[in-house]
Scaffold this motif. Structure first.
Motif, PDB file in Angstrom:
ATOM      1  N   ASN A 172      -0.109  98.891   4.480  1.00  0.00           N
ATOM      2  CA  ASN A 172      -0.438  99.972   3.525  1.00  0.00           C
ATOM      3  C   ASN A 172      -1.964 100.815   3.839  1.00  0.00           C
ATOM      4  N   MET A 223      -4.393  98.885  -2.729  1.00  0.00           N
ATOM      5  CA  MET A 223      -3.278  97.898  -2.814  1.00  0.00           C
ATOM      6  C   MET A 223      -1.964  98.770  -2.414  1.00  0.00           C
ATOM      7  N   HIS A 265      -2.635  83.645  -5.431  1.00  0.00           N
ATOM      8  CA  HIS A 265      -2.374  83.627  -4.141  1.00  0.00           C
ATOM      9  C   HIS A 265      -3.684  83.621  -3.280  1.00  0.00           C
ATOM     10  N   VAL A 290      -6.210 102.973  -4.901  1.00  0.00           N
ATOM     11  CA  VAL A 290      -7.109 102.798  -3.706  1.00  0.00           C
ATOM     12  C   VAL A 290      -8.532 103.210  -4.030  1.00  0.00           C
ATOM     13  N   VAL A 350     -15.188  93.637  -6.680  1.00  0.00           N
ATOM     14  CA  VAL A 350     -14.305  92.494  -6.696  1.00  0.00           C
ATOM     15  C   VAL A 350     -15.035  91.114  -6.984  1.00  0.00           C
ATOM     16  N   GLY A 394       1.894  92.250  -1.791  1.00  0.00           N
ATOM     17  CA  GLY A 394       1.195  91.044  -0.992  1.00  0.00           C
ATOM     18  C   GLY A 394       1.987  89.872  -1.730  1.00  0.00           C
ATOM     19  N   GLU A 444       0.668  98.754  -4.000  1.00  0.00           N
ATOM     20  CA  GLU A 444       1.237  99.217  -5.377  1.00  0.00           C
ATOM     21  C   GLU A 444       0.704 100.787  -5.710  1.00  0.00           C
ATOM     22  N   GLY A 476     -11.655  96.691   4.337  1.00  0.00           N
ATOM     23  CA  GLY A 476     -10.938  96.141   3.466  1.00  0.00           C
ATOM     24  C   GLY A 476      -9.943  95.266   3.506  1.00  0.00           C
TER      25      GLY A 476
HETATM   26  C1  J2J Z   1     -11.451  92.447  -2.372  1.00  0.00           C
HETATM   27  N1  J2J Z   1     -10.256  92.452  -2.373  1.00  0.00           N
HETATM   28  C2  J2J Z   1      -9.416  93.199  -1.759  1.00  0.00           C
HETATM   29  C3  J2J Z   1     -11.426  94.436  -1.005  1.00  0.00           C
HETATM   30  C4  J2J Z   1      -7.909  94.706  -1.144  1.00  0.00           C
HETATM   31  C5  J2J Z   1      -6.261  99.771   1.610  1.00  0.00           C
HETATM   32  C6  J2J Z   1      -7.041  98.665   1.562  1.00  0.00           C
HETATM   33  C7  J2J Z   1      -6.645  97.300   1.261  1.00  0.00           C
HETATM   34  C8  J2J Z   1      -5.082  97.475   1.257  1.00  0.00           C
HETATM   35  C9  J2J Z   1      -4.573  96.156   0.550  1.00  0.00           C
HETATM   36  C10 J2J Z   1      -4.418  98.411   0.749  1.00  0.00           C
HETATM   37  C11 J2J Z   1      -9.949  94.349  -0.979  1.00  0.00           C
HETATM   38  N2  J2J Z   1     -12.012  93.436  -1.568  1.00  0.00           N
HETATM   39  N3  J2J Z   1     -11.872  95.504  -0.444  1.00  0.00           N
HETATM   40  O1  J2J Z   1      -3.003  98.579   0.300  1.00  0.00           O
HETATM   41  O2  J2J Z   1      -4.376 100.948   0.877  1.00  0.00           O
HETATM   42  C12 J2J Z   1      -6.964  92.575  -2.337  1.00  0.00           C
HETATM   43  C13 J2J Z   1      -6.868  92.845  -3.858  1.00  0.00           C
HETATM   44  C14 J2J Z   1      -5.678  93.617  -3.963  1.00  0.00           C
HETATM   45  C15 J2J Z   1      -4.936  93.103  -2.770  1.00  0.00           C
HETATM   46  C16 J2J Z   1      -3.867  94.252  -2.353  1.00  0.00           C
HETATM   47  C17 J2J Z   1      -5.061 100.050   0.877  1.00  0.00           C
HETATM   48  N4  J2J Z   1      -8.917  95.217  -0.594  1.00  0.00           N
HETATM   49  N5  J2J Z   1      -7.832  93.497  -1.710  1.00  0.00           N
HETATM   50  O3  J2J Z   1      -5.073  94.943   0.992  1.00  0.00           O
HETATM   51  O4  J2J Z   1      -0.965  95.309  -1.324  1.00  0.00           O
HETATM   52  O5  J2J Z   1      -6.403  91.376  -4.304  1.00  0.00           O
HETATM   53  O6  J2J Z   1      -3.479  95.894   0.056  1.00  0.00           O
HETATM   54  O7  J2J Z   1      -5.053  93.535  -5.116  1.00  0.00           O
HETATM   55  O8  J2J Z   1      -2.209  94.076   0.852  1.00  0.00           O
HETATM   56  O9  J2J Z   1      -5.634  92.716  -1.733  1.00  0.00           O
HETATM   57  O10 J2J Z   1      -3.255  93.664  -1.060  1.00  0.00           O
HETATM   58  P1  J2J Z   1      -2.383  94.599  -0.315  1.00  0.00           P
END
Ligand code: J2J
Length: 538
Positions: free
Chosen positions: A236, A333, A433, A338, A426, A192, A335, A307
């Protein structure tokens, strides 16, 4: 060419294998086995194409031969920028079969991002569709090629012009190399990018396949499931939570929805009897609204996953009545870690929390700014380590030192609290960001672009709560010389060739930024104060 790797300390790797998380599966083996077990079952549907598992496998083999015949060598990196269509899978599995390493770009990325990925990954190839959403990716490829000297081959789906045409690839089984090792890096996902430009995330066959195999189980996928990818499939979430990869692993059917527009998606849900799909919160709101007078039969849909950004409880509570299906919250995320609410969880947990981790061996720490655990139930910084969470980014020594603790925990940047049942809620985040409808925008990256404008003396970009987007970006700018117009700043951002979602939503001009008595305050503190002043003034 530098190697791409991802390693866990031996004692962890052994534990993850002993516990059966890492089973020595690889992407090539996975598709080959499924194609052999049920060759005629439909694997993927999109546009006017319906490919069986056998056909997807055959197409991937042809693609692999084509990539190798061009002169790409196993181990080299290839950027893939393709929207939601079946060819996304024949390209990606073609690369896996050829021993090449995909780098997943989003269709929204533009020259600045692609050139950055090409440099970091030392990419030798780039695969695009000719056009998408009215945009000509061949023109982008030309610009990228001019700035990325290592990029030797561009492959285009459709009208290729001067580039290699994907459809011209021909099968040649003699070219295909042997299978990779399960501990090899399979692909590079993009972060991200909470500070500066996106980082590259090396994921291994072992770790990633575990994450989507277990996700598919949690989400109840089987051969009767129909998973629709509505978000950009390179992300992802639709890739692996459980996403298209989890669907293939479970022998389900995939429907590629080219746009998350409710009308198009509803038509596909009705036509293909989709059982599960995933959205970011703003799209979930739009779908709920559109469902009120939908002409389509949505009764096949059993699970809507939401999500990528926080889904507010008030909205979460309305999903069942609006869409006639169960909600699953997903907090993940790229990284690694999940979290899911489970399909049999009571409504209260599904509405109020962002779920719990996939694995019993996902270690979750919630700590204060000094790194000490906070009392149970209180909010703190989320650190995590586990069988599918990376230990390092690719080629980022500085960021690695900041993003991981000495004992290998990933600092997610998220602020969470944990319920007595072990579910995470959360609360916000510690890093600057903007989570704009699930698209992560780094404040620093945008500030850098703004500072390059001749009439910008200084700029600070902050997130502002937004009813629809969840958060929007607001740039505070101190002008110098002639004060530019907000529209001119937005137009300037577009000349920087970045993804459209990075153009600030709002621009405010100010005379000066606050400084403290001791001198300049940190950027982080400055952003926090500007944001607070904005909210107080509203
Ligand atoms: C609040 N913040 C969230 C949520 C991600 C599945 C779902 C999502 C991602 C993703 C993913 C959130 N409520 N439900 O890779 O496999 C924010 C957090 C997190 C960041 C990661 C997956 N779900 N977030 O969104 O790498 O801040 O992955 O650390 O794009 O999104 O972002 P990303």
């Amino acid at each position: 060419m530098s190697e791409v790797s991802q390693t866990w300390p031996e004692e962890f790797a052994r534990r993850y294998r002993d516990k059966g998380y890492w089973r020595g599966e690889t992407f090539p083996k996975m598709l080959r086995e499924r194609a052999a077990a049920f060759p005629d079952r439909i694997a993927v549907v999109g546009g006017d194409q319906r490919w069986s598992y056998g056909e997807l496998h055959a197409r991937a083999e042809t693609a692999a031969a084509g990539f190798l015949k061009l002169g790409l060598k196993p181990g080299e990196r290839v950027i893939v920028q393709i929207g939601n269509r079946p060819e996304f899978l024949s390209v990606v599995f073609g690369l896996f079969y050829a021993g090449l390493i995909p780098v997943y770009a989003l269709p929204a990325h533009r020259r600045t991002e692609i050139v950055h990925f090409a440099g970091k990954a030392e990419a030798a190839g780039y695969v695009v569709a000719d056009r998408g959403d009215g945009f000509d990716y061949r023109a982008l490829a030309r610009e990228v090629k001019a700035q990325a000297p290592r990029l030797r081959h561009v492959v285009v789906l459709g009208e290729a012009e001067e580039f290699a045409r994907f459809e011209d690839f021909a099968a040649d089984p003699s070219l295909l190399p042997g299978d990779p090792s399960p501990s090899d890096v399979a692909f590079l996902q993009i972060s991200g990018g909470s500070t500066g430009l996106s980082k590259l995330i090396p994921r291994t066959h072992d770790d990633y396949i575990y994450s989507f195999r277990a996700s598919a189980e949690i989400c109840g996928l089987d051969e009767n499931s129909v998973y629709m990818a509505a978000l950009p499939v390179a992300h992802n979430f639709p890739m692996s939570s459980p996403g298209v990869m989890g669907a293939l692993h479970a022998g389900s059917r995939i429907v590629m929805c080219p746009s998350p527009d409710a009308q198009m998606a509803f038509a596909l849900i009705a036509q293909e009897k989709v059982t599960i799909t995933g959205l970011v919160p703003p799209l979930a709101l739009l779908w709920m609204q559109a469902a009120a007078n939908a002409r389509h039969d949505l009764s096949s849909l059993k699970v809507l996953q939401v999500g990528g950004a926080k889904f507010m409880p008030e909205a979460a509570r309305r999903v069942r009545a609006a869409l006639g299906c169960r909600l699953q919250q997903v907090f993940g995320m790229a990284e690694g870690l999940v979290n899911y609410t489970r399909l049999d969880d009571p409504d209260e947990i599904v509405v109020e929390t962002q779920g719990r981790p996939i694995s019993p061996d996902d270690e979750v720490l919630i700590v204060d700014d000094e790194g000490n655990p906070v009392p149970e139930g209180e909010a703190g910084n989320l650190l995590t380590r586990g069988p599918y969470t990376i230990r390092a980014y690719h080629n980022e020594p500085g960021a690695n030192a900041r993003s991981f603790t000495g004992d290998g925990f990933y600092r997610t940047g998220d602020v969470v609290k944990r319920t007595p049942e072990g579910y995470l809620v959360v609360q916000g985040r510690a890093t600057d960001h903007i989570n704009r409808a699930g698209e992560k925008v780094s404040a620093e990256e945008i500030e850098d672009h703004l500072l390059a404008h001749p009439n910008v003396f200084d700029a600070a970009v902050v997130s502002i709560p937004d009813e629809f987007l969840g958060e929007r970006s607001c740039a505070f700018i101190i002008p110098q010389g002639e004060k530019p117009k907000g529209a001119a700043i937005k137009a300037w951002m577009r000349t920087r060739n970045v993804a459209e979602f990075k153009v600030p939503d709002q621009i405010l001009f100010v005379d000066a930024f606050e400084t403290t008595a001791v001198g300049k305050i940190s950027r982080k503190e400055l952003r926090a104060r500007l944001r607070q002043a904005f909210l107080d003034a509203e």
